[in-house]
Design a protein around this motif. Sequence first.
Motif, PDB file in Angstrom:
ATOM      1  N   LYS A   1       0.836  -1.205   0.000  1.00 54.75           N
ATOM      2  CA  LYS A   1       0.000   0.000   0.000  1.00 54.75           C
ATOM      3  C   LYS A   1       0.869   1.252   0.000  1.00 54.75           C
ATOM      4  CE  LYS A   1      -4.041  -1.784   2.486  1.00 54.75           C
ATOM      5  NZ  LYS A   1      -4.783  -1.688   3.755  1.00 54.75           N
ATOM      6  N   GLN A   2       1.898   1.246   0.841  1.00 55.31           N
ATOM      7  CA  GLN A   2       2.796   2.396   0.922  1.00 55.31           C
ATOM      8  C   GLN A   2       3.541   2.592  -0.394  1.00 55.31           C
ATOM      9  OE1 GLN A   2       3.252   4.788   3.178  1.00 55.31           O
ATOM     10  NE2 GLN A   2       1.523   3.908   4.290  1.00 55.31           N
ATOM     11  N   LYS A   3       3.904   1.480  -1.029  1.00 56.23           N
ATOM     12  CA  LYS A   3       4.608   1.562  -2.304  1.00 56.23           C
ATOM     13  C   LYS A   3       3.709   2.196  -3.361  1.00 56.23           C
ATOM     14  CE  LYS A   3       7.344  -1.254  -5.410  1.00 56.23           C
ATOM     15  NZ  LYS A   3       7.810  -2.603  -5.734  1.00 56.23           N
ATOM     16  N   GLU A   4       2.433   1.821  -3.385  1.00 53.46           N
ATOM     17  CA  GLU A   4       1.489   2.402  -4.343  1.00 53.46           C
ATOM     18  C   GLU A   4       1.312   3.895  -4.102  1.00 53.46           C
ATOM     19  OE1 GLU A   4      -2.146   0.218  -4.021  1.00 53.46           O
ATOM     20  OE2 GLU A   4      -1.258  -1.633  -4.786  1.00 53.46           O
ATOM     21  N   VAL A   5       1.233   4.284  -2.836  1.00 51.49           N
ATOM     22  CA  VAL A   5       1.073   5.704  -2.504  1.00 51.49           C
ATOM     23  C   VAL A   5       2.306   6.485  -2.947  1.00 51.49           C
ATOM     24  CG1 VAL A   5       0.946   7.327  -0.585  1.00 51.49           C
ATOM     25  CG2 VAL A   5      -0.554   5.336  -0.621  1.00 51.49           C
ATOM     26  N   ASN A   6       3.487   5.926  -2.734  1.00 55.13           N
ATOM     27  CA  ASN A   6       4.718   6.623  -3.110  1.00 55.13           C
ATOM     28  C   ASN A   6       4.894   6.704  -4.617  1.00 55.13           C
ATOM     29  OD1 ASN A   6       5.423   7.133  -0.481  1.00 55.13           O
ATOM     30  ND2 ASN A   6       6.687   5.302  -0.285  1.00 55.13           N
ATOM     31  N   GLU A   7       4.412   5.709  -5.362  1.00 55.00           N
ATOM     32  CA  GLU A   7       4.567   5.724  -6.814  1.00 55.00           C
ATOM     33  C   GLU A   7       3.514   6.575  -7.506  1.00 55.00           C
ATOM     34  OE1 GLU A   7       4.564   1.620  -7.932  1.00 55.00           O
ATOM     35  OE2 GLU A   7       6.614   1.310  -7.257  1.00 55.00           O
TER      36      GLU A   7
END
Length: 160
Positions: free
Chosen positions: A69-75
Amino acid sequence: MKHYSYDEWLSYVKDEVSDKTREELESHLYTCDQCLENYLQAISVHESSLPVLSNESSFTDLVMAEVSKQKEVNENPVLKKQPVKAKKPFYQQAAFHYLIAAAATLLLTFSGVFHSLATYASAVEAPKHMKEKKHSVTEGVIDKTFAWMDSLEKKEANKK
């Protein structure tokens, strides 16, 4: 570098510190081996009061889901909440510097500075005293030998 005491790390492990202090302690752990030792000691002492994981595999799955989830938010820049950067003044932008460089180049080109530099450079490359061809010692010896041989041939021709 400020080091944190064992008691401060114990308070951190017990979750008795403020959010600001928590961030400071966590960022400090990345750079200080001595404090990392104190932190690990505090964990080992306070280990019995820490929560026990009943199902480790589900815990791992939950952590991995949060990471993705955090990776999606950062990308995704729409989801990412970043502070708006202040716009730089025009004279601090790269395009302005390129424009100044181009203007200076054109000014120097049309004013003849580059032509003068080229003329000066060619004069420096070939100095006047180097323009005259100097004969080598070998050429001088050969010239004298031929002159001597010519004089011998003339003498022989005169005798006949």
